[in-house]
Design a protein around this motif. Structure first.
Motif, PDB file in Angstrom:
ATOM      1  N   ARG A  15      -4.575   4.461   5.270  1.00 19.44           N
ATOM      2  CA  ARG A  15      -4.467   3.031   4.741  1.00 19.44           C
ATOM      3  C   ARG A  15      -5.630   2.228   5.191  1.00 19.44           C
ATOM      4  NH1 ARG A  15       0.991   1.420   7.801  1.00 19.44           N
ATOM      5  NH2 ARG A  15       1.497   2.118   5.613  1.00 19.44           N
ATOM      6  N   TRP A  26       0.728  -1.240   0.041  1.00 21.12           N
ATOM      7  CA  TRP A  26      -0.160   0.052  -0.044  1.00 21.12           C
ATOM      8  C   TRP A  26       1.025   1.151  -0.103  1.00 21.12           C
ATOM      9  CZ3 TRP A  26      -4.918   0.790  -0.993  1.00 21.12           C
ATOM     10  CH2 TRP A  26      -5.352   2.180  -0.726  1.00 21.12           C
ATOM     11  N   THR A  64       0.231   8.036   3.804  1.00 17.96           N
ATOM     12  CA  THR A  64      -0.308   6.689   3.693  1.00 17.96           C
ATOM     13  C   THR A  64      -0.628   5.863   4.823  1.00 17.96           C
ATOM     14  OG1 THR A  64       2.119   5.697   3.873  1.00 17.96           O
ATOM     15  CG2 THR A  64       1.295   6.308   1.684  1.00 17.96           C
TER      16      THR A  64
END
Length: 374
Positions: free
Chosen positions: A112, A75, A108
């Motif tokens: 996520r 990710w 992120t």
């Protein structure tokens, strides 16, 4: 566009995991009317019913190849490649980091997914095309990519099948509707401004007898209910109701989007994505108390029946002026804080909190919503 014949060829010729292959076959047999933009036939629900259980089983059987650390790293690589200009993924999935990579890394971590075993939730919150790119990096990041064992090759080829399926879903368009006349398609439609059936759906539900008294050239609205219709014979009260709803259309759409996102995600975590954790928690409690989440429904008809209640709830939130500040207050009170503590948390006065509470309708008050958190 992805050729479905190619996807079916991958299923038969590759070493795809049998459970995922069977789930994909079933998915393709049923996906006819389902699209990303479909309200009655949301492809995310089909993904959750067929693909998620097979994917979850695959993850459990391959803890080394599909661990949480692998998912998080994939990710991060996906987000860096998508958000940071000049950040380029190599053929092996590694990232050439740009000058602002640290800032993107922090992003992120905040955004996520919460559950790596639910591909439908990832697709719903980030779109199908982004799910495909994420699976690309999972495929490149997994240690199975460099392994020669049959089991590891099966993992990589299974992810490849899921990538093609996600891409096909992202490009699938709804069938063109021939016209807006009164047909069976309107029987489940709801007004764009509230939870009532549209004028066309209402007449359809009452049967052909209801149409006998109407002139032949009558045009029944397939967008609005009889209270909110803007064209044709209308009364001053109807025009006023339409104008009021039209002025608050932006707020109504925002509330409906939050409710719909939470309804799809379930009631165990927050999915409203308003940008305010307290507002998200209020929406979670509200959806749980009203039982508006898809987990409570077992059939397509039951899921479709949520459309009206979700619209109606969004309409009430707007008409009763349940602002984000009021939602924050209710969410904090539901956590056990008193009014003084709520005021300190929100950096406001206790008098302001008390005044806001007096304006909150009974069904949105603390004693109603706290029951859902037990």
């Amino acid at each position: 566009m992805v050729d479905i014949a190619v996807l079916r060829h991958l299923l038969t010729e590759s070493h795809c995991d049998p459970a995922v292959a069977d789930a994909t076959h079933t998915f393709l047999l049923e996906w006819g009317p389902y699209t990303e933009k479909g309200s009655k036939f949301s492809i995310y629900r089909l993904f959750r019913e067929h693909i998620d259980p097979a994917w979850r089983e695959l993850v459990q059987r391959n803890p080394r190849s599909l661990s949480t650390n692998i998912m998080e790293l994939a990710w991060t690589k996906y987000t860096l490649s998508a958000l940071q200009p000049g950040t380029i993924p190599g053929n092996d999935g590694d990232i050439v980091q740009g000058s602002n990579a640290e800032a993107v890394q922090l992003f992120t971590q905040r955004s996520r997914p919460k559950d790596w075993s639910a591909l439908s939730t990832i697709a719903h919150h980030y779109r199908m095309d982004r799910l495909e790119r994420f699976l690309f990096f999972v495929q490149r990041t997994s240690p199975s990519k460099h392994s020669q064992t049959l089991a590891d090759q099966a993992v990589i080829e299974t992810i490849d099948v899921l990538r093609h399926l996600a891409e096909a879903c992202s490009l699938k368009l709804p069938k063109r509707r021939p016209d807006r006349r009164l047909t069976n398609r309107h029987q489940s439609s709801v007004c764009r401004f509230c939870g009532h059936p549209t004028e066309a759906a209402d007449f359809h539900a009452r049967g052909s007898e209801a149409l006998r008294g109407l002139p032949d050239n009558t045009r029944l609205s397939a967008k609005y209910c009889s209270r909110h219709k803007s064209k044709g014979p209308t009364s001053p009260a109807m025009r006023l109701a339409y104008q009021r709803a039209k002025r608050s259309e932006g707020a109504f759409s925002a509330e409906l989007k939050r409710l719909h996102s939470q309804s799809i995600g379930g009631h165990t975590a927050t999915y409203a994505r308003s940008g305010n954790p307290l507002v998200d928690e209020f929406i979670r409690m509200l959806v749980a108390q009203r039982k508006l989440h898809h987990e409570e429904q077992t059939t397509n008809e039951a899921v479709q029946s949520l459309d009206g209640p979700l619209h109606a709830e969004a309409r009430k939130l707007v008409d009763w002026r349940m602002t984000d500040r009021k939602k924050e207050i209710v969410a904090l009170l539901a956590q056990g804080l008193n009014q003084s503590q709520v005021a300190a948390t929100l950096n406001t006065s206790r008098q302001a909190v008390s005044k806001a509470l007096q304006a909150i309708p009974d069904e949105y008050r603390l004693n109603t919503l706290r029951m859902t958190t037990k």
